[in-house]
Design a protein around this motif. Structure first.
Motif, PDB file in Angstrom:
ATOM      1  N   VAL A 171       0.951  -1.355  -0.076  1.00  0.00           N
ATOM      2  CA  VAL A 171       0.105  -0.357   0.082  1.00  0.00           C
ATOM      3  C   VAL A 171       0.278   1.226  -0.218  1.00  0.00           C
ATOM      4  O   VAL A 171       1.703   0.902   0.640  1.00  0.00           O
ATOM      5  CB  VAL A 171      -0.706  -0.032   0.836  1.00  0.00           C
ATOM      6  CG1 VAL A 171      -1.835   1.438   1.245  1.00  0.00           C
ATOM      7  CG2 VAL A 171      -1.475  -1.269   1.200  1.00  0.00           C
ATOM      8  N   GLN A 180      -4.794   8.286   3.521  1.00  0.00           N
ATOM      9  CA  GLN A 180      -6.218   7.536   4.280  1.00  0.00           C
ATOM     10  C   GLN A 180      -7.514   8.022   4.013  1.00  0.00           C
ATOM     11  O   GLN A 180      -7.261   8.602   4.330  1.00  0.00           O
ATOM     12  CB  GLN A 180      -5.388   6.306   4.697  1.00  0.00           C
ATOM     13  CG  GLN A 180      -4.259   5.762   4.176  1.00  0.00           C
ATOM     14  CD  GLN A 180      -4.669   4.694   2.822  1.00  0.00           C
ATOM     15  OE1 GLN A 180      -5.470   4.074   2.499  1.00  0.00           O
ATOM     16  NE2 GLN A 180      -3.982   4.922   2.349  1.00  0.00           N
ATOM     17  N   THR A 240      -2.064   9.203   7.511  1.00  0.00           N
ATOM     18  CA  THR A 240      -1.147   8.602   5.891  1.00  0.00           C
ATOM     19  C   THR A 240      -0.288   7.253   5.886  1.00  0.00           C
ATOM     20  O   THR A 240       0.121   7.811   7.785  1.00  0.00           O
ATOM     21  CB  THR A 240       0.244   9.789   5.100  1.00  0.00           C
ATOM     22  OG1 THR A 240      -0.596  10.810   5.093  1.00  0.00           O
ATOM     23  CG2 THR A 240       0.934   9.905   4.303  1.00  0.00           C
ATOM     24  N   ASN A 275       2.507   4.745  10.011  1.00  0.00           N
ATOM     25  CA  ASN A 275       1.249   5.299   9.965  1.00  0.00           C
ATOM     26  C   ASN A 275       2.028   6.950  10.232  1.00  0.00           C
ATOM     27  O   ASN A 275       1.946   7.013  11.630  1.00  0.00           O
ATOM     28  CB  ASN A 275       0.057   5.198  10.988  1.00  0.00           C
ATOM     29  CG  ASN A 275      -1.367   5.243  10.959  1.00  0.00           C
ATOM     30  OD1 ASN A 275      -1.697   5.275   9.674  1.00  0.00           O
ATOM     31  ND2 ASN A 275      -1.005   6.372  11.622  1.00  0.00           N
TER      32      ASN A 275
END
Length: 137
Positions: free
Chosen positions: A105, A110, A115, A130
């Motif tokens: 990913v 998101q 992020t 994250n």
């Protein structure tokens, strides 16, 4: 918030039960969000998209049910998670960890506002990064 490193476990539809069990073992504050809370109204709506157990002694454990369309891999259902709000530090870790590995990913904003990205490093270890509340990146 300082950067935190912790295990992140994927389950096959048992994340809620597992995390409630771990809370009974370690104590602490457990938060859980379902896929339905982020718009999935299908059969996965009640499954756990993200759970976090933080204890008074500083232990952190995170988990989720494997999303629809992704393979559940017993024996490979754990990743190392890096999370915090120091964007340059975390982006640096991401760049070094993903170099020579496989990005699963891309590190980008998101639906939950952070992020996030996931990769498998060149040694076969799964990592999730994250960055709390960052702008589009």
């Amino acid at each position: 918030m300082p950067t935190r490193l912790n295990p992140y476990i994927s389950f096959q539809d048992t994340a809620r039960d597992a995390m409630e069990f771990y809370r009974s073992v370690f104590g602490g504050e457990l938060t859980m969000n379902t896929f339905g809370q982020y718009g999935d109204q299908g059969p996965a709506a009640d499954r756990i998209m993200h759970a976090s157990l933080l204890t008074d002694s500083g232990l952190a454990l995170m988990a989720a049910d494997t999303p629809e369309g992704m393979e559940y891999r017993p024996g490979r259902n754990i990743a190392v998670s890096l999370s915090g709000d120091d964007e340059s530090e975390l982006r640096g870790y991401w760049e070094r960890l993903s170099e020579g590995g496989t990005v699963e990913v891309p590190l980008e904003k998101q639906m939950w506002g952070d992020t996030f990205g996931s990769c498998v490093d060149r040694f076969g270890i799964s990592w999730m990064v994250n960055i709390a509340g960052t702008p589009q990146g």
